[in-house]
Design a protein around this motif. Structure first.
Motif, PDB file in Angstrom:
ATOM      1  N   VAL A   1     -12.891  -4.839   7.627  1.00  0.00           N
ATOM      2  CA  VAL A   1     -11.857  -4.253   6.774  1.00  0.00           C
ATOM      3  C   VAL A   1     -10.969  -3.378   7.655  1.00  0.00           C
ATOM      4  N   MET A   2      -9.662  -3.620   7.592  1.00  0.00           N
ATOM      5  CA  MET A   2      -8.699  -2.891   8.421  1.00  0.00           C
ATOM      6  C   MET A   2      -7.773  -2.060   7.532  1.00  0.00           C
ATOM      7  N   PRO A   3      -8.104  -0.801   7.256  1.00  0.00           N
ATOM      8  CA  PRO A   3      -7.169   0.062   6.521  1.00  0.00           C
ATOM      9  C   PRO A   3      -6.031   0.496   7.444  1.00  0.00           C
ATOM     10  N   THR A   4      -4.795   0.372   6.979  1.00  0.00           N
ATOM     11  CA  THR A   4      -3.655   0.671   7.844  1.00  0.00           C
ATOM     12  C   THR A   4      -2.535   1.346   7.056  1.00  0.00           C
ATOM     13  N   THR A   5      -1.666   1.996   7.798  1.00  0.00           N
ATOM     14  CA  THR A   5      -0.362   2.366   7.256  1.00  0.00           C
ATOM     15  C   THR A   5       0.577   1.193   7.516  1.00  0.00           C
ATOM     16  N   PHE A   6       1.698   1.159   6.815  1.00  0.00           N
ATOM     17  CA  PHE A   6       2.621   0.045   7.026  1.00  0.00           C
ATOM     18  C   PHE A   6       3.306   0.163   8.383  1.00  0.00           C
TER      19      PHE A   6
END
Length: 360
Positions: free
Chosen positions: A141-146
């Motif tokens: 799972v890769m949580p990111t900002t745009f």
């Protein structure tokens, strides 16, 4: 109410999932299936773990990588919350399926070749949630900002009806090869002849130089300001401490030849990764550049390196890069010398600790 009438009146439905705490508090939910939750709290740090969304293929792999393991098919709810309320960032996440569990972070090449299994929407709301049916397998799972370089803290929660394993992937510290390049036994006459003449002019009767003389020598020998940025007195002190084996605070001509060969190699690595602008390295590429030199460091160490060497514009100069390489080279060298038993840790008294701290 008829369904057609319901459709006419309501244009949007929001489904609320009750967490395990609420389920325990409500008696009428006691016999219902309860969610199991795994949680991870972290943050996106500029130059370290704020790589932006999948559009930024060169930086995407620097985002936090959370590995989850499902032993059997299950419906899961992934919830990403940002802690930034006043100026919320645009956030989201992607999920990638992998065949076997990893012990280190996945490389940039993996995310370029493998298509994501799930991509959430990206929004500047406080929370992004996605519900999906997943096969029993391993996922990243890769949580990111745009956008890259957007900083914020976040909480990732994964709800499942069946047991699930979660862990943050990180790289253990490792030196894959020596960072210092030894000069070949027989070097081209023209390569070092001009350097040797200047060296001997500055050297003492033992044909050695100190950090101040090294600074003067580098300033005279290096071809341009871009490379001369490594000729600061602090960097020269680091170089002498790393190359001086006798504790005299001076280096010989052979050490200087090794240094010049090393600088040539480091310049090539720096130039390879300095793609945005000639002579400066974007902080997001710092980790990969260090890897090419021979250093793999965990995120906590990378965060300190970025805090120490990143300029206000988010870039590093060649001198910053050389200083970081010398720091890491000396730190690994001290550890390996003190760790004769090849264990995961070393023991030293306060005097030894202070000595080694100032040697780095």
């Amino acid at each position: 109410m008829l369904f057609t009438e319901f459709q006419r009146i309501f244009t949007r439905i929001e489904v609320v999932h009750l967490d395990s705490e609420t389920c325990r508090a409500e008696p009428f939910l006691a016999d219902k299936l309860k969610w199991q939750m795994k949680m991870h709290q972290a943050g996106w740090k500029r130059g370290v773990s704020a790589g932006g969304c999948r559009n930024y293929v060169h930086f995407f792999h620097t985002n936090p990588q959370i590995q989850i393991v499902l032993t059997e098919p299950d419906t899961v709810i992934i919830s990403l919350n940002q802690h930034c309320i006043m100026e919320p960032k645009v956030i989201g996440f992607s999920i990638y399926k992998i065949p076997t569990p990893l012990t280190e972070t996945a490389k940039a090449l993996f995310f370029r070749r493998v298509k994501s299994t799930i991509n959430s929407q990206y929004t500047n709301s406080r929370q992004v949630t996605h519900r999906s049916r997943l096969e029993g397998s391993v996922y990243i799972v890769m949580p990111t900002t745009f956008e890259p370089r957007d900083e914020a803290n976040f909480t990732l929660r994964i709800f499942s009806s069946k047991p699930i394993k979660m862990k943050l992937l990180d790289n253990p510290p490792k030196m894959t090869k020596t960072a210092l390049v030894k000069a070949p036994p027989v070097v081209e006459v023209n390569t070092f002849k001009q350097y040797e003449a200047v060296f001997l002019q500055l050297a003492d009767e033992h044909k050695t130089i100190d950090p101040f003389e090294l600074q003067e020598l580098l300033d005279a020998c290096l071809p341009n300001d871009y490379i001369k940025s490594c000729a600061s007195i602090d960097t020269c002190r680091q170089i002498v401490l790393s190359l001086d084996k006798k504790g005299t605070g001076r280096i010989a001509l052979s050490d200087f030849k090794d240094l010049m060969c090393s600088l040539k190699h480091w310049q090539l690595v720096f130039r390879t990764h300095a793609r945005e602008k000639m002579g400066v390295l974007r902080a997001e590429r710092f980790r990969d550049a260090l890897r090419d030199v021979g250093f793999i460091v965990p995120e906590k160490v990378m965060n300190l390196l970025v805090l120490r060497y990143m300029r206000k514009d988010g870039m590093l100069r060649f001198g910053d890069f050389v200083s970081a390489v010398m720091h890491l080279h000396r730190a690994f060298e001290i550890f390996h010398k003190s760790n004769s038993l090849r264990t995961e840790g070393v023991q030293m008294n306060l005097t030894e600790w202070l000595k080694n701290a100032f040697m780095c």
